[in-house]
Design an enzyme around this catalytic site. Structure first.
Site, short mmCIF file in Angstrom:
data_model
loop_
_atom_site.label_atom_id
_atom_site.label_comp_id
_atom_site.label_asym_id
_atom_site.label_seq_id
_atom_site.Cartn_x
_atom_site.Cartn_y
_atom_site.Cartn_z
CB THR A 59 -14.97 30.41 2.22
OG1 THR A 59 -14.85 30.44 3.77
CG2 THR A 59 -16.47 30.33 1.87
CE LYS A 108 -17.66 31.37 5.68
NZ LYS A 108 -17.15 32.16 6.85
CE LYS A 130 -14.24 33.28 -1.25
NZ LYS A 130 -13.90 32.59 -0.58
N1 LIG Z 1 -10.82 37.23 6.33
C1 LIG Z 1 -11.82 36.76 7.00
O1 LIG Z 1 -12.60 37.36 7.89
C2 LIG Z 1 -12.45 35.39 6.51
C3 LIG Z 1 -13.43 34.87 7.53
C4 LIG Z 1 -13.70 33.40 7.28
C5 LIG Z 1 -13.17 32.85 6.12
N2 LIG Z 1 -12.59 33.41 5.31
C6 LIG Z 1 -12.11 32.72 4.02
O2 LIG Z 1 -10.90 32.27 4.20
C7 LIG Z 1 -9.94 32.38 2.93
C8 LIG Z 1 -8.91 33.05 3.36
O3 LIG Z 1 -9.41 34.32 3.57
P1 LIG Z 1 -8.14 35.56 3.91
O4 LIG Z 1 -8.92 36.64 4.57
O5 LIG Z 1 -7.10 35.00 4.55
O6 LIG Z 1 -7.49 35.84 2.39
P2 LIG Z 1 -6.24 36.63 1.91
O7 LIG Z 1 -5.83 37.41 2.99
O8 LIG Z 1 -6.57 37.28 0.51
O9 LIG Z 1 -5.45 35.35 1.58
C9 LIG Z 1 -5.48 34.39 0.54
C10 LIG Z 1 -4.29 33.58 0.78
O10 LIG Z 1 -4.31 32.69 -0.32
C11 LIG Z 1 -3.21 32.75 -1.26
N3 LIG Z 1 -3.51 32.32 -2.64
C12 LIG Z 1 -4.63 32.82 -3.11
N4 LIG Z 1 -4.69 32.00 -4.35
C13 LIG Z 1 -3.72 31.22 -4.54
C14 LIG Z 1 -3.33 30.34 -5.61
N5 LIG Z 1 -3.79 30.49 -6.75
N6 LIG Z 1 -2.05 29.56 -5.06
C15 LIG Z 1 -1.52 29.83 -4.06
N7 LIG Z 1 -1.99 30.70 -3.03
C16 LIG Z 1 -2.86 31.59 -3.46
C17 LIG Z 1 -2.62 34.15 -1.33
O11 LIG Z 1 -1.51 34.15 -1.42
P3 LIG Z 1 -0.87 35.56 -1.67
O12 LIG Z 1 -0.16 36.25 -0.44
O13 LIG Z 1 0.24 35.26 -2.67
O14 LIG Z 1 -1.88 36.72 -2.34
C18 LIG Z 1 -2.96 34.32 0.39
O15 LIG Z 1 -1.93 33.86 1.10
C19 LIG Z 1 -10.94 32.55 2.02
O16 LIG Z 1 -11.70 31.78 1.43
C20 LIG Z 1 -11.88 33.46 2.83
O17 LIG Z 1 -13.34 33.32 2.15
C21 LIG Z 1 -12.22 34.75 5.72
#
Ligand SMILES: NC(=O)c1ccc[n+]([C@@H]2O[C@H](COP(=O)([O-])OP(=O)(O)OC[C@H]3O[C@@H](n4cnc5c(N)ncnc54)[C@H](OP(=O)(O)O)[C@@H]3O)[C@@H](O)[C@H]2O)c1
Length: 289
Positions: A95, A170, A238
């Site tokens: 997102t 979104k 965010k």
């Molecule tokens: N969780 C939800 O319910 C949900 C629903 C809809 C949309 N989203 C969106 O989907 C996205 C991911 O969400 P999530 O919940 O999966 O987040 P998350 O669990 O915090 O995972 C984020 C991932 O991105 C990696 N990452 C972050 N910064 C990076 C960088 N600079 N270089 C390389 N890798 C990087 C992290 O690696 P590390 O493991 O090393 O930290 C991790 O694998 C976000 O944009 C969020 O807003 C989430």
């Protein structure tokens, strides 16, 4: 079947990449913290790589699901884009702002690459169950390929327009959700303070006009005081900042979204940034009467 590079194995990316691998695609995955990628490769058929460059080498499609704009920029840098094959399809599930998607689409087009912003809705549970809603911003000619590739984790996908439009859709989702969660928190607080059985109230109004995904999936955990799961306050903040910024550009008025954004800011200051968005209930007082 395609060779797919998947970057970002967080709460969402980990199961999404798993669905792709289980459906027969050749998967190469990268995660910044490598042991997560190793764990993934023990669970699913696919290869854990140690750099984005080795992951994406000769891939037909590159899929990302990382955190925010800066993270996508860091991964899709000029060096990485230059080594991709012409025609490679890039699908960003992160997102982000719509501006980032527009900018990346233009940069990719200059190099003969195809870029699509395809943010998702449905939460971690939706990702695990392969039941996500996808909002695509892409060239019309790329849409069928995106539908085919993302099918293993998709319940519904719509093309909203050219790159950037997926992120704008979104934003609409997050604007609607922000008000809903605050309203649910206020309703639960009111029910308790009025001396009602809040669970019983939810049971009856959950079958009427007040029902929502948030009410159905969150009222019980909110009443139990459980917030250590789900979609983090930090991510929501965010997203709401992105919505408020976009509203300045397109002339929208978002008073409720702006207020709820402040409430989430308060939670972050109290150290609750990692809690689920339903933690808005924690801000509201319990009646002393
Ligand atoms: N969780 C939800 O319910 C949900 C629903 C809809 C949309 N989203 C969106 O989907 C996205 C991911 O969400 P999530 O919940 O999966 O987040 P998350 O669990 O915090 O995972 C984020 C991932 O991105 C990696 N990452 C972050 N910064 C990076 C960088 N600079 N270089 C390389 N890798 C990087 C992290 O690696 P590390 O493991 O090393 O930290 C991790 O694998 C976000 O944009 C969020 O807003 C989430």
């Amino acid at each position: 079947m395609a060779t797919i590079a998947f970057l970002g194995l967080g709460n969402m990316g980990y199961p999404m990449a798993g669905h792709l691998a289980n459906s027969g695609h050749q998967l190469r995955v990268f995660n910044r913290t490598h042991n997560k990628a190793q764990r993934w490769a023990e669970e699913f058929p696919g290869t854990a790589c140690t750099t984005p460059a080795t992951t994406t080498h000769n891939a037909d499609a590159v899929i990302l699901c990382v955190g925010r704009d800066a993270d996508v920029r860091e991964l899709l840098n000029d060096q990485l884009l230059a080594q991709l094959q012409p025609g490679t399809l890039l699908i960003d599930h992160t997102t982000t702002s719509a501006r980032l998607a527009e900018e990346l689409a233009a940069r990719c087009a200059e190099q003969g690459l195809r870029f699509a912003d395809v943010p998702v809705s449905g939460g971690q549970q939706g990702a695990i169950n392969g039941q996500l809603s996808l909002m695509a911003g892409c060239a019309a000619a790329d849409y069928d390929d995106i539908v085919r590739i993302t099918a293993p984790y998709t319940r519904l996908i719509e093309r909203l327009g050219n790159p950037g439009c997926g992120q704008k859709a979104k934003m609409v989702n997050q604007i609607c959700v922000a008000g809903l969660i605050q309203a649910l928190a206020e309703g639960l607080q009111f029910a308790r303070n009025a001396g009602l059985d809040a669970e019983q109230v939810m049971k009856v109004i959950g079958q009427g006009a007040a029902s929502s995904w948030q009410l159905q999936n969150r009222h019980q955990t909110m009443l139990n005081g459980e917030f250590d799961h789900g979609f983090a306050v930090d991510w929501m903040r965010k997203d709401l900042q992105i919505c408020l910024q976009e509203a300045l550009h397109n002339g929208s008025s978002l008073p409720v979204t702006a207020l709820v954004d402040q409430f989430y800011g308060e939670l972050q200051q109290q150290g609750a940034g990692k809690l689920d968005t339903s933690a808005l209930l924690l801000r509201l007082p319990k009646s002393s009467r």
